[in-house]
Design a protein around this motif. Structure first.
Motif, PDB file in Angstrom:
ATOM      1  N   GLY A 176       0.801  -1.222   0.000  1.00 46.15           N
ATOM      2  CA  GLY A 176       0.000   0.000   0.000  1.00 46.15           C
ATOM      3  C   GLY A 176       0.827   1.261   0.000  1.00 46.15           C
ATOM      4  O   GLY A 176       1.728   1.433  -0.829  1.00 46.15           O
ATOM      5  N   PRO A 208      -3.695   0.360   3.982  1.00 47.01           N
ATOM      6  CA  PRO A 208      -4.295  -0.922   4.380  1.00 47.01           C
ATOM      7  C   PRO A 208      -3.329  -1.865   5.071  1.00 47.01           C
ATOM      8  O   PRO A 208      -3.756  -2.815   5.721  1.00 47.01           O
ATOM      9  N   CYS A 209      -2.011  -1.642   4.929  1.00 46.45           N
ATOM     10  CA  CYS A 209      -1.038  -2.491   5.614  1.00 46.45           C
ATOM     11  C   CYS A 209      -0.448  -1.830   6.853  1.00 46.45           C
ATOM     12  O   CYS A 209       0.570  -2.305   7.391  1.00 46.45           O
ATOM     13  N   VAL A 218      -6.990  -6.638   2.451  1.00 45.57           N
ATOM     14  CA  VAL A 218      -6.710  -5.326   1.871  1.00 45.57           C
ATOM     15  C   VAL A 218      -7.562  -5.186   0.622  1.00 45.57           C
ATOM     16  O   VAL A 218      -8.184  -6.145   0.160  1.00 45.57           O
ATOM     17  N   THR A 264      -4.543  -2.777  -3.969  1.00 43.04           N
ATOM     18  CA  THR A 264      -3.349  -2.879  -3.136  1.00 43.04           C
ATOM     19  C   THR A 264      -2.747  -4.279  -3.206  1.00 43.04           C
ATOM     20  O   THR A 264      -1.534  -4.443  -3.344  1.00 43.04           O
ATOM     21  N   TRP A 265      -3.592  -5.309  -3.121  1.00 43.52           N
ATOM     22  CA  TRP A 265      -3.100  -6.686  -3.188  1.00 43.52           C
ATOM     23  C   TRP A 265      -2.445  -6.972  -4.544  1.00 43.52           C
ATOM     24  O   TRP A 265      -1.358  -7.550  -4.608  1.00 43.52           O
TER      25      TRP A 265
END
Length: 477
Positions: free
Chosen positions: A213, A219-220, A274, A278-279
């Protein structure tokens, strides 16, 4: 206590090429940052590991259903560097990495060397003035990822430094990966970072973390990442052999990452934790492997609650690495088949590489302008994925090159298929062409090639000086 956050990671930079003296300014890599957040119980998946113990072990054979993609058992003469075909050094002050560490990373065999017993040894050393040196290496291959619908395992048998308590203050050994796009203009942490093993201050703890991210936050939860930890089973992590692994599983939905020690899973993250973008940014590409032993920085300082290392920290306790192995299972192969790449019979611009090692792009004066790839020396390489040779038996390679190398400096431009260490299918020698922008097209015969391949241009000279620039290349039948 959770470690305090470290400074935000600087984006990699590409020094502007000069018009005079050739230099080899290297792009500085981000590195893994301090782990903070702990969450959830681990999801269980099958894992295969070498049992812990003190005896030397070769790379174990793959378990049933798995294929070995790549490995290194670190056999060789004591006091020699690891294979340059497998590893490259990332050198310079630890302050360049953005994590607060204080050592200088070197390529000296005092810091990084084979021990003659089948192990790689990374040793942090403090000199008489209190300055620390240590080592950091990255794998040359950088396309490690699961096949579509399959799994990838990255594992290594490691003995963490045999030092604990006050004498271990500041020790920060790690085994981890970064996303390949970072070698071609990507940014941290969006390209993804998998910390397979971290330990600080000689704790009996293995930490595993995903970074992704944006930084900070996102998100992380950067700069902390999403992570878990475990005590090593059977014997403490420091001073004992254990096998640390990451399983990257595309055979399940959602796609999942699972961390294990000696085959015992302890932490898992999946794609549903996430957002999809992002992933994808963190995982839809290959990764390369890194080992290093840092001293000091945000993670060990945060755990210790004080600045590390200090006058009581012991110098010279190495991390030993017995082997590293990359395994693949299911999905029809060791990596996604190359597709969608250029025709081998078109003009392939050198700067259109998928990834590279040791080079820089610069403005090109040749017909049509654009860019060329320069600052190329012994051991550098360029990768072009999914080059389609069809069924026409390509038998010749032509490349547009220039060189302003000094008298007596020359080298080989080599073509390899599917691995930067595969046997070359062809090559040609080049010395000075009269200037770094004086271009010449040189042909070379190659072994017959058909089908679709990842093409590597590799460069060999046996000297440290830059010896060639490349503008474009093509193949003919």
């Amino acid at each position: 206590m959770p470690p305090s956050p470290v400074a935000p990671q600087p984006a990699p930079h590409s020094p502007a090429p000069g018009s005079g003296i050739r230099h080899r300014a290297r792009t500085r890599r981000p590195r893994r940052v301090a782990f903070a957040a702990l969450a959830g119980a681990a999801a269980l998946v099958g894992a295969f590991m070498t049992a812990p113990g003190s005896a030397q072990a070769d790379v174990p054979p793959p378990p049933s259903g798995w294929t070995q993609v790549w490995s290194d058992d670190f056999n060789g003469a004591a006091g020699t560097s690891p294979s340059s075909g497998n590893w490259k050094f990332d050198t310079g002050p630890g302050s360049n990495f953005g994590t607060g560490e204080i050592e200088t990373m070197t390529n000296s065999t005092s810091n990084v060397a084979l021990d003659g017993n089948g192990d790689l040894k990374i040793t942090p050393i403090r000199d008489a003035n209190g300055n620390w040196t240590s080592g950091r290496i990255e794998s040359v291959p950088d396309s490690f990822e699961p096949p579509a619908g399959g799994k990838l395992r990255i594992e290594s048998r490691i003995e963490l430094p045999s030092v604990t308590g006050a004498a271990a203050a500041g020790y920060w050994p790690a085994f981890w990966t970064l996303g390949t796009p970072l070698r071609n203009g990507g940014t941290w942490p969006s390209v993804g970072e998998f910390d397979i093993l971290e330990d600080v201050n000689g704790q009996n703890l293995a930490y595993g973390t995903l970074h992704c991210g944006v930084d900070p936050g996102g998100p992380c939860n950067e700069t902390s990442g999403l992570g878990g930890k475990t005590a090593c089973p059977g014997s403490p992590c420091p001073g004992n052999w254990h096998t640390y692994s990451l399983d990257w599983d595309r055979s399940v939905s959602p796609e999942t990452l699972t961390w294990s020690v000696d085959g015992q899973p302890y932490w898992s993250v999946n794609a549903n934790q996430v957002d999809p973008t992002t992933w994808a940014n963190a995982t839809d590409h290959g990764v390369f492997i890194i080992y290093d032993l840092a001293m000091g920085g945000g993670f060990p300082n945060g755990v210790a609650g004080t600045t590390t290392p200090n006058s009581g920290t012991q110098s010279g306790s190495p991390m030993l690495i017995d082997y590293v192995s990359v395994l693949s299972s299911g999905g029809g192969g060791s990596s996604p088949p190359p597709s969608g790449g250029p025709s081998a019979y078109s003009t392939i611009q050198a700067e259109s590489y998928t990834s590279q090692s040791g080079t820089q792009n610069e403005t090109c004066s040749d017909s049509g302008g654009g860019q060329d790839v320069g600052w190329i020396a012994n051991g550098d390489w360029l990768e072009y994925n999914g080059v389609d040779f069809g069924s026409g038996d390509a038998t010749q390679f032509d490349a547009r090159v220039a060189s302003g190398a000094a008298a007596g400096v020359s080298g080989l431009v080599q073509v390899r298929l599917d691995s930067p260490t595969a046997t070359p299918v062809g090559s040609f020698s080049v010395g000075s062409t009269g200037g770094w922008q004086n271009w010449k097209t040189i042909p070379a015969n190659i072994s017959k090639v058909t089908g679709t391949h990842n093409v590597y241009l590799t460069f060999s000279s046996g000297q440290s000086a830059d010896f060639v620039n490349v503008n474009w290349f093509t193949f003919t039948s």
